[in-house]
Each structure stands twice: as structure tokens, then as C-alpha cells.
Design an enzyme around this catalytic site. Structure first.
Site, PDB file in Angstrom:
ATOM      1  N   TRP A 147       0.875  -1.232  -0.175  1.00  6.57           N
ATOM      2  CA  TRP A 147       0.048   0.094   0.008  1.00  6.57           C
ATOM      3  C   TRP A 147       0.872   1.157   0.037  1.00  6.57           C
ATOM      4  CZ3 TRP A 147      -1.646  -4.544   1.978  1.00  6.57           C
ATOM      5  CH2 TRP A 147      -2.859  -5.022   1.659  1.00  6.57           C
ATOM      6  N   CYS A 153      -6.826  -5.195  -1.623  1.00  4.67           N
ATOM      7  CA  CYS A 153      -7.953  -5.935  -1.181  1.00  4.67           C
ATOM      8  C   CYS A 153      -8.563  -6.582  -2.158  1.00  4.67           C
ATOM      9  CB  CYS A 153      -8.537  -5.231  -0.316  1.00  4.67           C
ATOM     10  SG  CYS A 153      -9.789  -3.886  -0.983  1.00  4.67           S
ATOM     11  N   HIS A 169     -13.523  -1.668   1.040  1.00  7.14           N
ATOM     12  CA  HIS A 169     -12.755  -2.904   1.457  1.00  7.14           C
ATOM     13  C   HIS A 169     -13.761  -4.108   0.756  1.00  7.14           C
ATOM     14  CE1 HIS A 169     -10.089  -5.811   3.111  1.00  7.14           C
ATOM     15  NE2 HIS A 169     -10.968  -6.303   3.876  1.00  7.14           N
ATOM     16  N   ASP A 209     -11.689 -13.306   4.531  1.00 11.70           N
ATOM     17  CA  ASP A 209     -11.006 -12.160   4.115  1.00 11.70           C
ATOM     18  C   ASP A 209      -9.427 -12.442   4.129  1.00 11.70           C
ATOM     19  OD1 ASP A 209      -9.921  -9.487   3.742  1.00 11.70           O
ATOM     20  OD2 ASP A 209     -11.122  -8.441   5.304  1.00 11.70           O
ATOM     21  N   ASN A 243     -20.616  -2.499  10.924  1.00 11.79           N
ATOM     22  CA  ASN A 243     -21.779  -2.000  11.685  1.00 11.79           C
ATOM     23  C   ASN A 243     -21.538  -1.154  13.031  1.00 11.79           C
ATOM     24  OD1 ASN A 243     -24.410  -1.673  11.965  1.00 11.79           O
ATOM     25  ND2 ASN A 243     -25.046  -3.727  12.155  1.00 11.79           N
ATOM     26  N   ASP A 270     -20.050   2.459  15.006  1.00 14.42           N
ATOM     27  CA  ASP A 270     -20.467   3.916  14.886  1.00 14.42           C
ATOM     28  C   ASP A 270     -19.018   4.643  15.043  1.00 14.42           C
ATOM     29  OD1 ASP A 270     -23.065   3.232  14.789  1.00 14.42           O
ATOM     30  OD2 ASP A 270     -23.370   3.646  16.943  1.00 14.42           O
ATOM     31  N   GLU A 324     -30.706   0.387   9.182  1.00 16.34           N
ATOM     32  CA  GLU A 324     -30.107   1.527   9.996  1.00 16.34           C
ATOM     33  C   GLU A 324     -31.024   2.260  10.722  1.00 16.34           C
ATOM     34  OE1 GLU A 324     -27.181   2.243  10.692  1.00 16.34           O
ATOM     35  OE2 GLU A 324     -25.829   1.464   9.309  1.00 16.34           O
ATOM     36  N   GLU A 339     -31.314  -3.003  15.072  1.00 15.39           N
ATOM     37  CA  GLU A 339     -29.711  -2.661  14.525  1.00 15.39           C
ATOM     38  C   GLU A 339     -29.041  -2.182  15.811  1.00 15.39           C
ATOM     39  OE1 GLU A 339     -26.582   0.226  13.099  1.00 15.39           O
ATOM     40  OE2 GLU A 339     -28.647   0.748  14.013  1.00 15.39           O
ATOM     41  N   TYR A 358      -6.997   4.582  -0.382  1.00 15.59           N
ATOM     42  CA  TYR A 358      -8.506   3.954  -0.218  1.00 15.59           C
ATOM     43  C   TYR A 358      -8.629   3.359   1.143  1.00 15.59           C
ATOM     44  CZ  TYR A 358      -7.384  -0.932  -0.847  1.00 15.59           C
ATOM     45  OH  TYR A 358      -7.010  -2.378  -0.509  1.00 15.59           O
TER      46      TYR A 358
END
Length: 829
Positions: free
Chosen positions: A356, A391, A450, A473, A513, A515, A562, A567, A635
Site C-alpha cells: 500500500w 484488497c 474494502h 478475508d 456496523n 459507529d 439502519e 440494529e 483508499y
């Protein structure tokens, strides 16, 4: 520079890997087994080897370790961990399979019970085996493996297949025939690495063989494979016993059998109950990968190429290099976890070196790859990690490997993907008293996008309800049990915030998910939460739609709507298991003034305009002190210095809105551009009357042009066809050392074209020929890369007709790397 020898044994020290017995797919030399270290490992002082055992993968054998050929981690805010290579010299050689005296010898004469090789009169001798393995035969078609560019038999487990034995005399009911399949260094019946199938007498574990027809000296058999079989390449032999003695067919490489996972078999735990899903997620050789930002989504076609010649061997070689026990290769959970570790090179000399840094001079710019085939075949040929990946490359290669092995897999893009470094399950951003970012404290980052993978399987290791899509991943971000891998993680556990479910649920939950929490430093040095942005992370999760090139929004599979009660419960349940369980107890909530950011769609090389709209939703006048800071960001969320800022005081009447604009010229942002970079606008402000703090980050990208591909003529299997590629340079500067790549499964093996320099605003046209090898709709994909411009792609669908006679072609449009191509024509702007 001389590399030091390495004697590492990898994750499973007691099970050393063996070099593949088959030659490389293009008749090139065997992989170079000499130890190698990458540029990063030789020159980066922070790349230290990791020590210690790893409970998840088994103990490592002690021994001298070299420096692993890893790459830079995407968030280079700490030191890299390493794990050793699995390569280890073994005196037995590639064809040795342990000390089992019952193992057949190499190809030659048969053996009898006495072991002297003589054949007595009346013995039942197997003179030949027809596995019906050609691509047009019934076995390959029924097992959905007829697209593999291999002549060997390729099967999917849990499904029957047929074979024909040629015998020295007619078969009688008193004859005993036994089929045997062998895999691994020390085959054992109890571990499933030595399979014994007596014909007509039933078998164990789902294996059995039946006589379908005995006609003269031919014996037709129908063989049922176990739905729990190990996957891999098996050696095959036949034993016979009659009154005259015993006979054993010698091993013949032509009779090797590949066995894969079977999503068509209901008894296989990878079973998929939708034919259109199987067509898309197992058999489709190309797909779309999405990038950019939520508001400006870019897309590129990727050639997975899982059926190209050599790719299956490369996928099995990956498991061998990791030293994965053969007895564990029937478990898709273990297989997918190993693949997630081995596709990146960090601490195991896996397939791809991550980079990167923006400097790709010692390898290939990640944006220049157009598919997985070139990468996997290079790894198979050389045994060395391939530079470089990011990625979407890791995810594209992972899709290829898992689809090739038989797992339904899709490539998934998450926009505004969080990287939580402190297990708080929140994205924490710190500001000083004047709301200027404190970058030295901002270790968490939010990636513009991603890319990872979903693969489909049952999870017998988890409670009921967590089967289905599992996240894998391969991008090396954080370690899992000390290893750079991630998953498989149940999407259902992510959706409900059950972060205690294995594997790696806390990290993935935070990616989609969590905050974004804004902290402001107070006069006494403490920090206070001034704003919580609840809809900033995982704003859109998409994949290619089934049966088309449209996008499919799969956000609902990862998270509840959302703002919904479900949620909020999932987020706060997950946060309660994080390192800051009381983060939501200290938030303030005066929000009369709303902020919205707008950025026009612009192409690299053009001027652009950004706007901030302030709206007063309160019942009284408000005065806002507004600060705008513009910088370039990778990114991965790593930002560069601020190159333009604007400060303004705005008075808003009740219910009024005002737009604040900031023009940005190309000459202002051009010196700061980075590969795969975007613009990051930090907006902060303060409302005088009620103390409300305004904070928002907005990322937008600059588009790059596409390549235009045109097919010149009709495409027919085995016949030369021509494609024209047209490109216009959007920049006023010369592009130097321009390289095109061309690739398409069934059309063109990976090809590199060096075209030199392209002048500012210049248009170039080049033509290339290729020879299709498989019929049907195909994707021919091209890319352009230069130090001044990257992320330029093009694709065209090619409908290939079958040649007269209806045979597949064995010829390919191979081209050596680095071919210099003259341009057909050049034109001005």
C-alpha cells in the site's frame, strides 16, 4: 544479495509439504525452491519474525527461521508480525508416499502376491483402465467439471462416476476386485487418505462400487464417492484376487483422480439448493469487483479463471505449501481458513505480497491485474510470493481458489469499511479544542471500500442457525490467533452482533456496523464525545448479481435496517463486549444544524467543485463557524497533508439553508495524487448559540477513463481472432512506460504488452490476436498501467462458436511476458 537458508516447517510441523509431482502447466521448469525474501523483508526494519505457538493452527517445530517475504500491511501504524514458511527439505522425494508396503509401485509391470512381478496363468490381470475422463465424457459432464482444461478425471464428492477396466480374461463371480485411492505422505484408512472399495461388497463412509456390465474382457463399474471425502489429487490402483493369485495394478500418473467439494450434493456440507446460485458462484469464470465510494461506485471485470489449465494444481499447491494435514482437507471450514491465510504472503510466504506504499517498481501495480490466473500460475511455477496485491486482488484470487475447489463463493465490497485497531467496536476520531484532527491519536481508520469474500457452507462447529454465507478475508489487516487470516465468520452472527462466535466476528462486525465516534479534547486534557455518527460505517455492501452484470445490494444480510431497534441492539450488544463498553453513556445530543456534503462527478485531470450545505432545523437563528479541510487519502483511510482549507462564518435563519463552495483546480491536487487515492473533505464547525459541534468526513473519487475494446471478426474455437483496443490519455502530461494486460478464460492466457509512452491527451489504438480454446460466452479483459495513471480497464464479451467437428482446442494464445507492441495508430485529442 544472498538470502539466508530457511528451514521453517509452517503451521503443521509434523506434516511437511511435497512438491507437486505433475509438471507446471506450461511445461516450464519446476518451482525454484531456493529461499527468497521480498524487497520489504530485506529493507524494512519493522518486519520482524514472530515467535510463539499458535493454538488455532497447531504448534510450530522449532528451528532456524529466515525473514518471510511479506508485504506492507494496509494500516502501517505498527510493526508487522511474521510467520515462517512451510517449506522443508525431505529426503524421500516428491513421489514418496511413506512406508506403506501395500502402496503400488511406479508405472510398469503389475505385481503379484509374491512381489516378484510374475503373472501366473489364470490370474485376473488388469491390462488397462478407462476413467472416462475426457471433457466430453459422461463423468466430466455429470460432475460439472467439463470446463476444466485438464485431461485427468475431475470429480465432485458424494456423486457416482463410471469406469471401464480391461482384463486379461473374462470376469467371474469368484473373482475379487478392489479399487484403492491414496493421497498424502502416509496414507491411513482411518484418516480417509487410503480408501479401499471392494467391488460389489459395499464400502465404508459412503464409498462403494458396483458392476454395471461384464462383457468379455471388459468390466464396467459404477463407483460412489463419499460426500465427506478429502479433496485433492488421488493416486488410483486396482487389486484383484483369484484362485491363481493376487494382482495389483501399478500406479500410473494418467489415472490420477481429482476430487472436489460438491455444492450439487445434498449430503455435502457445502450444498447449495439453488441452481442459479451454483451457476454464478461456482461455475462463472468472471465477475465484477466494485470500488470507489458509496456515491461514486466504480466497477471492473475480473477473470477468475478457475478452470484454466494449471489453476487447480496451483490451488492444491497452496494447501501443500501450508503443510495442511491431508486428513483435514475434507472440511470446508479449515480449507477456507487456510486459503484466507495463504493468499497473502505475510508470515507464510503465501501467494501475494501486499503493498500500500504507492511504489510498485519491483512488481505489478495492484490496479493493473485483470485476473487471478497469471498470479496463481506464477506462484505455482516459482514457489515465490507475487508482487503486489491490495484488497480486491486478494479477494479475486480467493474467489478463484475457493470456486476451483468447489465452494460457492462471491466477491463482496463494503463501502466505508472500518478498521478497528483497539477492539472497542467503534471508530474513534480525536480532535483538539478547535476541532482539528489529531492524527497521532487516530489509529482507527475507515477505508473508502474494502473487498472480501462470502462462501457458502454449513457450520457444524457452531450452534444451529449460523450456516449459510461465511465471510473469508485474505487481506492481511490484523492477526487471528497470531496469524494473518480472517474467517470463516457467519454473516448471521455479524448481523446480530454476536461477536463471541468464531472466527473473527468482532473485527468484521466493526467493519460493517460500528459507529463513528468523534472525541474533542477539553481544556483539562480529557476527551469528551461530541458527536456519534451512526450511519457512517458499512453504508453499502454489494456483490455482482446472479446471472447479470448488475449490482446486488446485500447490506440487509449483514445488518438490520439502519436506525431500527434491532440494529441499535446489535451495535450496543457488540460494543458491550468491546474494550469501551460504556461508550454510549457519555454522548450529547443537540443537533439543530444539519450538514450535507456534495461533490461533483469529475475525471482525473479536470477541475472540480465541493460544496457543504448547512440547514437550520431549529426555531431560532444560529451562527456557525465552519472549517473545511481538503486532503488526499488512500483508499485504506490513511490521509495525506491538508493542501487546501476554507474558513467561513455562516448565519442561518430558522428553516434556512446555505451552500458553502470550494473550487479545486487540477494543478492544486495533482501533486498530491496517490494510487487508488480519493479526496477527503473534513468538515468541522461550532454553533455559537447552543454549543453544537459539527463534524463530518466525506470522501469522493476522481474517475479514470475506460479502455474501448472491439472484436474484429467472428470468434471460433481454434481459429485466430483479432481485438482492437482504443485509449485516450485524459491527462495533459505524457504517460511513460505504459503496460497493457490482456486475459480471458477460454480466450487468452495472461499477456503483457509494453507500448512505451503515450503523449498528453493523445489517443492510441492497438490490435491483438488470440485463439479461443473453449466455446460459449467469454469475457476478454484488458487493463492499462503507468506511473502517471492507473485503474484503467476495459472488457468485451466474446461469443465463441464451436469449430466444425465439435472438438475443443488445445492451443492457446500464449505470449511471453514483456512483449513490445507497436501501436496501430495515434491520434490527437
Amino acid at each position: 544479495m544472498t538470502d539466508s537458508p530457511r528451514f521453517d516447517v509452517g503451521r503443521w510441523g509434523g506434516n511437511p509439504w511435497q512438491p507437486p509431482a505433475t509438471p507446471s502447466p506450461e511445461a516450464e521448469p519446476e518451482p525454484d525452491r531456493r529461499p527468497r525474501r521480498s524487497f520489504w523483508a530485506r529493507c524494512c526494519g519493522c518486519c520482524s519474525c514472530r515467535s510463539g505457538a499458535d493454538d488455532d493452527w497447531g504448534p510450530e517445530t522449532r528451528g532456524d527461521r529466515g525473514t518471510s517475504s511479506g508485504g506492507r500491511r494496509p494500516d502501517s501504524r505498527g510493526s508487522d508480525s511474521r510467520r515462517p514458511d512451510s517449506r522443508r527439505p525431505d529426503s524421500r522425494g516428491p513421489d514418496s508416499r511413506g512406508s506403506d508396503s501395500r502402496r503400488p509401485g511406479s508405472r510398469g509391470s503389475g505385481v503379484n502376491a509374491a512381489g516378484d512381478g510374475s503373472v501366473r496363468e489364470g490370474m485376473l490381470v488388469v491390462t488397462g483402465v478407462d476413467l472416462l475422463s475426457s471433457r466430453s465424457d459422461q463423468n466430466r459432464r455429470e460432475h460439472h467439471t467439463d470446463e476444466f482444461e485438464y485431461n485427468e478425471l475431475i470429480l465432485r464428492r458424494g456423486q457416482p462416476f463410471c469406469m471401464v477396466l480391461s482384463l486379461s480374461r473374462p470376469y467371474t463371480s469368484s473373482d475379487n476386485v478392489t479399487l484403492e485411492l491414496i493421497i498424502g505422505n502416509n496414507p491411513e484408512v482411518g484418516k480417509g487418505t487410503h480408501v479401499i472399495i471392494p467391488v460389489g461388497k459395499g464400502g465404508s463412509g459412503g464409498w462403494k462400487a458396483q458392476v454395471i456390465k461384464a462383457d468379455g474382457q471388459s468390466l464396467n463399474l459404477r463407483v460412489h464417492t463419499s460426500p465427506n471425502s478429502i479433496i485433492g489429487k488421488f493416486q488410483f490402483t486396482v487389486r484383484t484376487r483369484s484362485e491363481a493369485g493376487e494382482f495389483q495394478l501399478p500406479f500410473d500418473p494418467h489415472n490420477e483422480i481429482y476430487i472436489l467439494f460438491n455444492p450439487w450434493c445434498p449430503e455435502d456440507i457445502v450444498y447449495v439448493d439453488h441452481e442459479d446460485w451454483r451457476q454464478e458462484y461456482v461455475l462463472n469464470e468472471s465477475g465484477r469487483i466494485y470500488y470507489g465510494t458509496e456515491a461514486q461506485i466504480g466497477e471492473r471485470t475480473w477473470n477468475y479463471g478457475q478452470f484454466d489449465h494449471g489453476v487447480l494444481d496451483a490451488c492444491l499447491y497452496i494447501l501443500d505449501r501450508r503443510g495442511m494435514p491431508y486428513g483435514g482437507r475434507g472440511d470446508p471450514v479449515s480449507i477456507s481458513r487456510v486459503v484466507s491465510a495463504m493468499v497473502n504472503s505475510l508470515d507464510d510466504n503465501g501467494v501475494l505480497i501486499g503493498n500500500w506504499s504507492g511504489d510498485y517498481s519491483r512488481g505489478t501495480n495492484p490496479s493493473a491485474w485483470v485476473g487471478s490466473v497469471e498470479i496463481l500460475l506464477s506462484y505455482l511455477r516459482t514457489g515465490s510470493s507475487v508482487p503486489y496485491g491490495q484488497c480486491w486482488v486478494f479477494a479475486g484470487v480467493t474467489t478463484t481458489v475457493l470456486r476451483c475447489l468447489g465452494l460457492a463463493t462471491r466477491t463482496v465490497t463494503n463501502f466505508n469499511s472500518a478498521h478497528d485497531t483497539d477492539t472497542s467496536l467503534t471508530m474513534d476520531i480525536y480532535f483538539d479544542e478547535n476541532m482539528k484532527p489529531l492524527e497521532h491519536l487516530n489509529h482507527d481508520s475507515v477505508w473508502n471500500f474494502h473487498v472480501w469474500n462470502d462462501c457458502w457452507m454449513k457450520r457444524p462447529d457452531l450452534p444451529r442457525g449460523f450456516s449459510g454465507w461465511q465471510v473469508v478475508d485474505a487481506t492481511p489487516q490484523e492477526t487471528s490467533s497470531g496469524i494473518f487470516c480472517c474467517g470463516p465468520c457467519s454473516v448471521e452472527s455479524i448481523k446480530n452482533g454476536l461477536v463471541y462466535m468464531k472466527y473473527d466476528t468482532p473485527f468484521i462486525f466493526a467493519e460493517v456496523n460500528s459507529d463513528k465516534v468523534y472525541w474533542q479534547r477539553q481544556d483539562d486534557g480529557s476527551f469528551k464525545i461530541v458527536y456519534v455518527e451512526e450511519k457512517a460505517i458499512g453504508t453499502l455492501i454489494i456483490t455482482k448479481a446472479i446471472g447479470s452484470n448488475m449490482r446486488e445490494d446485500i447490506t440487509h444480510t449483514y445488518k438490520h435496517p439502519e436506525g431500527s431497534e434491532a440494529e441499535r441492539k446489535a451495535v450496543e450488544t457488540a460494543a458491550a463486549h468491546g474494550s469501551k463498553p460504556n461508550v454510549y453513556a457519555t454522548r450529547d445530543s443537540a443537533e439543530d444544524v444539519a450538514v450535507q456534503v456534495e461533490a461533483q462527478d469529475a475525471v482525473t485531470g479536470q477541475d472540480l467543485m465541493v460544496s457543504v450545505v448547512l440547514s437550520n432545523r431549529g426555531s431560532s437563528r444560529h451562527t456557525v463557524k465552519l472549517h473545511l479541510y481538503l486532503s488526499v487519502t488512500y483508499y485504506t483511510g490513511v490521509t495525506g497533508p491538508v493542501f487546501k482549507e476554507n474558513k467561513k462564518e455562516v448565519v442561518l435563519e430558522p428553516g434556512a439553508s446555505e451552500r458553502v463552495t470550494m473550487p479545486v483546480a487540477y494543478k492544486e491536487y495533482q501533486p498530491h495524487l496517490v494510487d487508488q487515492g480519493s479526496m477527503l473533505l473534513n468538515v468541522s464547525g461550532h454553533v455559537k448559540e447552543n454549543g453544537q459541534v459539527l463534524a463530518k468526513q466525506h470522501t469522493f473519487r476522481l474517475r479514470t477513463p475506460d479502455l474501448s475494446l472491439t472484436l474484429l471478426g467472428v470468434a471460433v474455437v481454434g481459429q485466430e481472432c483479432e481485438v482492437q483496443i482504443v485509449f485516450k490519455n485524459p491527462l495533459p502530461v505524457t504517460l511513460t512506460n505504459v503496460v497493457f494486460r490482456l486475459e480471458g478464460s477460454g480466450l487468452q492466457r495472461p499477456k503483457i504488452l509494453n507500448v512505451g509512452d503515450i503523449g498528453g491527451n493523445e489517443t492510441v489504438t492497438l490490435r491483438q490476436t488470440f485463439v479461443p480454446v473453449r466455446p460459449g460466452p467469454r469475457q476478454l479483459i484488458a487493463s492499462l498501467d503507468s506511473p502517471q495513471l492507473s485503474q484503467v480497464h476495459g472488457v468485451i464479451q466474446v461469443d465463441v462458436a464451436l469449430a466444425s467437428g465439435g472438438v475443443f482446442s488445445n492451443t492457446g494464445g500464449d505470449s511471453g511476458p514483456g512483449e513490445t507492441i507497436p501501436m496501430a495508430s495515434r491520434g490527437g485529442a
